[in-house]
Design a protein around this motif. Sequence first.
Motif, PDB file in Angstrom:
ATOM      1  N   PRO A  14     -52.326  -6.901  60.698  1.00  0.00           N
ATOM      2  CA  PRO A  14     -50.877  -6.640  60.723  1.00  0.00           C
ATOM      3  C   PRO A  14     -50.322  -6.211  59.364  1.00  0.00           C
ATOM      4  O   PRO A  14     -49.424  -5.365  59.295  1.00  0.00           O
ATOM      5  N   ILE A  15     -50.859  -6.783  58.289  1.00  0.00           N
ATOM      6  CA  ILE A  15     -50.390  -6.421  56.949  1.00  0.00           C
ATOM      7  C   ILE A  15     -50.722  -4.969  56.645  1.00  0.00           C
ATOM      8  O   ILE A  15     -49.899  -4.216  56.111  1.00  0.00           O
ATOM      9  N   TRP A  16     -51.939  -4.549  57.016  1.00  0.00           N
ATOM     10  CA  TRP A  16     -52.340  -3.154  56.783  1.00  0.00           C
ATOM     11  C   TRP A  16     -51.509  -2.192  57.614  1.00  0.00           C
ATOM     12  O   TRP A  16     -51.188  -1.085  57.154  1.00  0.00           O
ATOM     13  N   VAL A  17     -51.174  -2.596  58.843  1.00  0.00           N
ATOM     14  CA  VAL A  17     -50.342  -1.745  59.699  1.00  0.00           C
ATOM     15  C   VAL A  17     -48.977  -1.526  59.056  1.00  0.00           C
ATOM     16  O   VAL A  17     -48.474  -0.396  59.003  1.00  0.00           O
ATOM     17  N   VAL A  18     -48.383  -2.604  58.544  1.00  0.00           N
ATOM     18  CA  VAL A  18     -47.072  -2.504  57.895  1.00  0.00           C
ATOM     19  C   VAL A  18     -47.153  -1.647  56.637  1.00  0.00           C
ATOM     20  O   VAL A  18     -46.328  -0.752  56.422  1.00  0.00           O
ATOM     21  N   GLN A  19     -48.152  -1.895  55.804  1.00  0.00           N
ATOM     22  CA  GLN A  19     -48.295  -1.136  54.564  1.00  0.00           C
ATOM     23  C   GLN A  19     -48.550   0.340  54.830  1.00  0.00           C
ATOM     24  O   GLN A  19     -48.005   1.209  54.143  1.00  0.00           O
ATOM     25  N   THR A  20     -49.385   0.629  55.833  1.00  0.00           N
ATOM     26  CA  THR A  20     -49.676   2.022  56.171  1.00  0.00           C
ATOM     27  C   THR A  20     -48.431   2.712  56.705  1.00  0.00           C
ATOM     28  O   THR A  20     -48.155   3.866  56.373  1.00  0.00           O
ATOM     29  N   SER A  21     -47.651   2.001  57.514  1.00  0.00           N
ATOM     30  CA  SER A  21     -46.411   2.557  58.046  1.00  0.00           C
ATOM     31  C   SER A  21     -45.422   2.871  56.930  1.00  0.00           C
ATOM     32  O   SER A  21     -44.756   3.906  56.939  1.00  0.00           O
ATOM     33  N   GLN A  22     -45.348   1.981  55.941  1.00  0.00           N
ATOM     34  CA  GLN A  22     -44.464   2.205  54.799  1.00  0.00           C
ATOM     35  C   GLN A  22     -44.917   3.411  53.988  1.00  0.00           C
ATOM     36  O   GLN A  22     -44.097   4.221  53.547  1.00  0.00           O
ATOM     37  N   ALA A  23     -46.236   3.534  53.801  1.00  0.00           N
ATOM     38  CA  ALA A  23     -46.776   4.658  53.023  1.00  0.00           C
ATOM     39  C   ALA A  23     -46.510   5.986  53.718  1.00  0.00           C
ATOM     40  O   ALA A  23     -46.123   6.970  53.084  1.00  0.00           O
ATOM     41  N   ARG A  25     -44.102   6.620  55.854  1.00  0.00           N
ATOM     42  CA  ARG A  25     -42.659   6.867  55.793  1.00  0.00           C
ATOM     43  C   ARG A  25     -42.273   7.456  54.440  1.00  0.00           C
ATOM     44  O   ARG A  25     -41.471   8.390  54.357  1.00  0.00           O
ATOM     45  N   THR A  26     -42.887   6.926  53.375  1.00  0.00           N
ATOM     46  CA  THR A  26     -42.613   7.439  52.028  1.00  0.00           C
ATOM     47  C   THR A  26     -43.065   8.885  51.892  1.00  0.00           C
ATOM     48  O   THR A  26     -42.375   9.721  51.314  1.00  0.00           O
ATOM     49  N   LEU A  27     -44.243   9.184  52.447  1.00  0.00           N
ATOM     50  CA  LEU A  27     -44.765  10.547  52.385  1.00  0.00           C
ATOM     51  C   LEU A  27     -43.877  11.513  53.166  1.00  0.00           C
ATOM     52  O   LEU A  27     -43.630  12.638  52.753  1.00  0.00           O
ATOM     53  N   ASP A  28     -43.397  11.046  54.327  1.00  0.00           N
ATOM     54  CA  ASP A  28     -42.509  11.881  55.141  1.00  0.00           C
ATOM     55  C   ASP A  28     -41.230  12.211  54.386  1.00  0.00           C
ATOM     56  O   ASP A  28     -40.725  13.336  54.444  1.00  0.00           O
ATOM     57  N   GLN A  29     -40.699  11.231  53.665  1.00  0.00           N
ATOM     58  CA  GLN A  29     -39.470  11.442  52.911  1.00  0.00           C
ATOM     59  C   GLN A  29     -39.682  12.465  51.798  1.00  0.00           C
ATOM     60  O   GLN A  29     -38.838  13.317  51.545  1.00  0.00           O
ATOM     61  N   SER A  30     -40.842  12.385  51.132  1.00  0.00           N
ATOM     62  CA  SER A  30     -41.120  13.290  50.016  1.00  0.00           C
ATOM     63  C   SER A  30     -41.476  14.691  50.476  1.00  0.00           C
ATOM     64  O   SER A  30     -41.531  15.624  49.686  1.00  0.00           O
ATOM     65  N   SER A  31     -41.719  14.860  51.778  1.00  0.00           N
ATOM     66  CA  SER A  31     -42.110  16.178  52.278  1.00  0.00           C
ATOM     67  C   SER A  31     -41.041  16.824  53.144  1.00  0.00           C
ATOM     68  O   SER A  31     -41.324  17.624  54.012  1.00  0.00           O
ATOM     69  N   GLY A  32     -39.778  16.433  52.931  1.00  0.00           N
ATOM     70  CA  GLY A  32     -38.707  17.135  53.632  1.00  0.00           C
ATOM     71  C   GLY A  32     -37.751  16.288  54.422  1.00  0.00           C
ATOM     72  O   GLY A  32     -36.751  16.780  54.928  1.00  0.00           O
ATOM     73  N   GLN A  33     -38.039  14.988  54.559  1.00  0.00           N
ATOM     74  CA  GLN A  33     -37.123  14.112  55.288  1.00  0.00           C
ATOM     75  C   GLN A  33     -35.843  13.908  54.464  1.00  0.00           C
ATOM     76  O   GLN A  33     -35.857  14.031  53.241  1.00  0.00           O
ATOM     77  N   PRO A  34     -34.713  13.607  55.100  1.00  0.00           N
ATOM     78  CA  PRO A  34     -33.457  13.397  54.367  1.00  0.00           C
ATOM     79  C   PRO A  34     -33.595  12.332  53.291  1.00  0.00           C
ATOM     80  O   PRO A  34     -34.151  11.263  53.529  1.00  0.00           O
ATOM     81  N   ALA A  35     -33.100  12.604  52.095  1.00  0.00           N
ATOM     82  CA  ALA A  35     -33.209  11.666  50.979  1.00  0.00           C
ATOM     83  C   ALA A  35     -32.421  10.391  51.226  1.00  0.00           C
ATOM     84  O   ALA A  35     -32.673   9.360  50.643  1.00  0.00           O
ATOM     85  N   ALA A  36     -31.410  10.492  52.115  1.00  0.00           N
ATOM     86  CA  ALA A  36     -30.557   9.337  52.397  1.00  0.00           C
ATOM     87  C   ALA A  36     -31.302   8.235  53.143  1.00  0.00           C
ATOM     88  O   ALA A  36     -30.884   7.094  53.189  1.00  0.00           O
ATOM     89  N   THR A  37     -32.440   8.621  53.773  1.00  0.00           N
ATOM     90  CA  THR A  37     -33.225   7.640  54.502  1.00  0.00           C
ATOM     91  C   THR A  37     -33.953   6.763  53.505  1.00  0.00           C
ATOM     92  O   THR A  37     -34.900   7.186  52.855  1.00  0.00           O
ATOM     93  N   ARG A  38     -33.490   5.524  53.362  1.00  0.00           N
ATOM     94  CA  ARG A  38     -34.060   4.652  52.344  1.00  0.00           C
ATOM     95  C   ARG A  38     -35.368   4.020  52.816  1.00  0.00           C
ATOM     96  O   ARG A  38     -35.620   3.899  54.007  1.00  0.00           O
ATOM     97  N   LYS A  39     -36.153   3.596  51.846  1.00  0.00           N
ATOM     98  CA  LYS A  39     -37.420   2.952  52.145  1.00  0.00           C
ATOM     99  C   LYS A  39     -37.162   1.567  52.722  1.00  0.00           C
ATOM    100  O   LYS A  39     -36.378   0.788  52.194  1.00  0.00           O
ATOM    101  N   LEU A  40     -37.831   1.261  53.833  1.00  0.00           N
ATOM    102  CA  LEU A  40     -37.647  -0.042  54.472  1.00  0.00           C
ATOM    103  C   LEU A  40     -38.460  -1.112  53.752  1.00  0.00           C
ATOM    104  O   LEU A  40     -39.543  -0.851  53.235  1.00  0.00           O
ATOM    105  N   SER A  41     -37.940  -2.328  53.753  1.00  0.00           N
ATOM    106  CA  SER A  41     -38.664  -3.454  53.173  1.00  0.00           C
ATOM    107  C   SER A  41     -39.778  -3.874  54.132  1.00  0.00           C
ATOM    108  O   SER A  41     -39.880  -3.360  55.252  1.00  0.00           O
ATOM    109  N   PHE A  42     -40.607  -4.819  53.701  1.00  0.00           N
ATOM    110  CA  PHE A  42     -41.706  -5.303  54.536  1.00  0.00           C
ATOM    111  C   PHE A  42     -41.169  -5.872  55.849  1.00  0.00           C
ATOM    112  O   PHE A  42     -41.669  -5.542  56.931  1.00  0.00           O
ATOM    113  N   ILE A  43     -40.144  -6.731  55.762  1.00  0.00           N
ATOM    114  CA  ILE A  43     -39.564  -7.352  56.954  1.00  0.00           C
ATOM    115  C   ILE A  43     -38.920  -6.306  57.862  1.00  0.00           C
ATOM    116  O   ILE A  43     -39.077  -6.340  59.083  1.00  0.00           O
ATOM    117  N   GLN A  44     -38.195  -5.373  57.259  1.00  0.00           N
ATOM    118  CA  GLN A  44     -37.542  -4.324  58.047  1.00  0.00           C
ATOM    119  C   GLN A  44     -38.576  -3.456  58.759  1.00  0.00           C
ATOM    120  O   GLN A  44     -38.362  -3.043  59.908  1.00  0.00           O
TER     121      GLN A  44
END
Length: 204
Positions: A14-23, A25-44
Motif C-alpha cells: 500500500p505504501i508503494w501504491v501511494v508513493q507511485t501515485s504521488q510520483a 501525479r507530479t510528473l503529470d503536473q510537470s508535463s502540462g497539467q494545470p499548475a493550480a493542481t496542488r500535490k496531494l499529501s500522503f493521507i489525501q
Amino acid sequence: MKNSGSATTIISNPIWVVQTSQAVRTLDQSSGQPAATRKLSFIQTCKNIVAKDGVKAFWRGIGPALVLVINPVLQYTVFEQLKNLLIASRTKKLRAAGAAASVVAILSDWDFFFLGALSKLVATGSTYPYIVIKSRLQAGHASALKYKSTLDGLLTILKEEGIGGLYKGVGSKLLQSVLTAAILFAGQRRFYEMTKKAIQPSGK
C-alpha cells in the motif's frame, strides 16, 4: 528469507501504491497539467485512491511484487556459484604451478566487487519485466488495470510494445542497482576481513 520477504512485500505494498501515485501525479503536473493542481499529501492520496478504486487498490501490483521477492535470492545464488567457480579455477592454477595441495585461492576486494555487480546484473535483468508490470499497476495506469494476471500483462506488453516495452528504463535501474550491489559485496568482504583481524589473538 523468502517467507519474510513475501510478508514484507504484502505489508508495504500500500505504501508503494501511494508513493507511485504521488510520483505519477507530479510528473503529470510537470508535463502540462494545470499548475493550480496542488500535490496531494500522503493521507489525501490514500483517500483519493479509496474513493476512485476502493481499498483493494492498495494491493495493485502485488502479484509481480511477490515474484520480485526472488530477486535477492537469485542474486545471492548466482554470486555464490560464480565465487565458487572462480576460487576453484584459481586454486587449480595455483596447484598446477607447484603450490601445496592444501592451498586455496583467496579472492580480492575487486573480485567481490565484480562478482557482486555481475550477480545483480543477472538478477535484475531476469526480473525487470516484473518491475515494469508492478510499477504500471501501482501507478493505476488504465491499460495496466486491464491485465488479467501478471502473465497476461507481460504478454500484452510484448504484443503491443515489443521486447523493448518490458525493459523501459532498464538502463538507469541497472546502473543504480548493479553499482550498489558491487559496493555492498566488496564492502561486506572488507568489513569481514577487518573484523577477523581485530578479534584474532595477536601472535597467532
